[in-house]
Design an enzyme around this catalytic site. Structure first.
Site, PDB file in Angstrom:
ATOM      1  N   THR A  41      58.941   9.187  22.237  1.00  0.00           N
ATOM      2  CA  THR A  41      57.933   8.480  22.760  1.00  0.00           C
ATOM      3  C   THR A  41      57.393   7.673  21.689  1.00  0.00           C
ATOM      4  O   THR A  41      57.065   6.407  21.589  1.00  0.00           O
ATOM      5  CB  THR A  41      57.446   8.889  23.707  1.00  0.00           C
ATOM      6  OG1 THR A  41      58.228   9.332  24.922  1.00  0.00           O
ATOM      7  CG2 THR A  41      56.436   7.934  24.402  1.00  0.00           C
ATOM      8  N   THR A  77      58.550  14.579  22.976  1.00  0.00           N
ATOM      9  CA  THR A  77      57.804  15.787  23.574  1.00  0.00           C
ATOM     10  C   THR A  77      58.763  16.683  24.292  1.00  0.00           C
ATOM     11  O   THR A  77      58.523  17.893  24.538  1.00  0.00           O
ATOM     12  CB  THR A  77      56.771  15.395  24.446  1.00  0.00           C
ATOM     13  OG1 THR A  77      57.088  14.766  25.725  1.00  0.00           O
ATOM     14  CG2 THR A  77      55.657  14.566  23.824  1.00  0.00           C
TER      15      THR A  77
HETATM   16  N1  ASP Z   1      62.071  11.689  26.457  1.00  0.00           N
HETATM   17  C1  ASP Z   1      60.913  11.806  25.448  1.00  0.00           C
HETATM   18  C2  ASP Z   1      61.511  12.404  24.107  1.00  0.00           C
HETATM   19  O1  ASP Z   1      61.513  13.786  24.357  1.00  0.00           O
HETATM   20  C3  ASP Z   1      59.725  11.809  25.857  1.00  0.00           C
HETATM   21  C4  ASP Z   1      58.579  12.061  24.681  1.00  0.00           C
HETATM   22  O2  ASP Z   1      58.811  11.817  23.717  1.00  0.00           O
HETATM   23  O3  ASP Z   1      57.419  12.405  25.213  1.00  0.00           O
HETATM   24  O4  ASP Z   1      62.142  11.941  23.236  1.00  0.00           O
END
Ligand code: ASP
Length: 327
Positions: free
Chosen positions: A11, A87
């Site tokens: 993200t 995340t």
């Molecule tokens: N779906 C994203 C990922 O894990 C979520 C994030 O980065 O917060 O790449």
């Protein structure tokens, strides 16, 4: 100080597309501009964007190896390493790096953000600046390790768990205190500092070598049969409470015993989210021990899963791996 920043996807560097947010290769350049705006930060940054940027929900053990080999190849040139990551599977990657760079004597910090950097209300730069500040402090304190930094908290790499979908504070430190908290200044958890020798082991890993077996009311051997296929060499059993699973279902226990007898290492980790497996506290837990299941103690399921991958990748047999979990 020379800091290497790897953008792997996630993200933090995503932009909108017709199907929702996707990682953007232009992010490295934009981050470089943002870091350059602060002349009081005198470090030299090299930011690299991976050729294939991913949403971390697509990550496989091969991605952990790619990141580890990238860091290893740059080890001599840099004082610290920051991995920008999605995340969703960040806790797996931080655990993987901590098992591959054991007692790392240079900071390796994994971070990312809940909201992309291009947004006005974003946690991207506070997490990046926080990770950089953590690198400075860790070097000054000669503190070894791999860590996850998020929302002002520094967590041991193998203790992190994504525990909130939308709070800024998306990660918790499971069964271990947060190592450091950043307000205006850092507050550190006191700990005995003994310099330990660093070891680096970056094995090849097969993505189908480890599985997760969920325990739920009514679970049947048929539910796990496919999961315990011939490719599998390790499994994390997500048990109830202090390490319990139904002991009144012989087919289930026979399936575990048969898998264990053919060399699959099955590690028992509680689905409670904190606390430890207490082997033998209940008959329902002892049945697992009798079926050859080993205790994951107070490990997170992410760390147990990754640890199995690393040990299997290193070519250890089930007896050696069980020995390590039992220690
Ligand atoms: N779906 C994203 C990922 O894990 C979520 C994030 O980065 O917060 O790449």
């Amino acid at each position: 100080m020379k800091i290497y920043i790897a953008y792997t996807g996630g993200t933090i560097g995503m932009v909108p597309s017709d199907n929702g947010l996707v990682p953007d290769a232009a992010f490295a350049e934009q981050l470089s501009t943002k870091l350059g705006q602060h002349s009081e930060i005198e470090h030299e940054f090299v930011i690299e964007s991976y050729d294939t940027l991913i949403d971390s929900s697509n990550a496989t053990p091969k991605d952990w190896v790619t990141i580890a080999r990238d860091i290893e190849s740059k080890w001599q040139k840099y004082n610290a390493f920051v991995v920008l990551h999605g995340t969703d599977t960040m806790a797996y990657t931080s655990a993987a790096l901590s098992f591959m760079f054991v007692n790392s004597d240079k900071p390796i910090i994994v971070t990312g953000s809940q909201v992309p950097m291009f947004k006005a209300r974003t946690d991207a730069m506070s997490n990046v600046f926080g990770a950089i500040s953590a690198c400075e402090q860790l070097i000054a304190m000669k503190r070894q390790g791999v860590f996850l930094f998020f929302a002002d908290r520094l967590i041991e790499g193998d203790r992190a768990h994504k525990s909130h979908t939308s709070d800024w504070q998306a990660f918790s430190s499971v069964n271990a205190p947060v190592c450091g908290e950043l307000g205006i200044d850092w507050r550190w958890q006191e700990r005995l500092q003994i310099a330990l020798p660093m070891t680096v082991n970056i094995p090849d890993m097969e993505q189908d070598a480890v599985t997760i077996l969920p325990v739920f009311p009514g679970v049947q051997a048929e539910h796990w049969q496919g999961l315990l296929n011939d490719q599998v060499k390790g499994a994390v059993l997500l048990s109830y409470g202090a390490g319990n699973a139904p002991d009144k279902n012989p087919a289930l226990l026979e399936l575990l015993k048969a898998a264990s007898d053919r060399g699959v290492v099955i590690v028992n980790v509680s689905q409670c989210g904190s606390g430890s497996v207490a082997e033998g506290a209940y008959a329902a837990g002892s049945a697992l021990t009798n079926a050859g299941v080993v205790s994951g103690k107070d490990s997170t399921y992410e760390a147990a899963f990754v640890r199995l991958h690393v040990l299997i990748g290193l070519g250890m047999d089930s007896r050696e791996i069980k020995g390590i979990f039992n220690r």
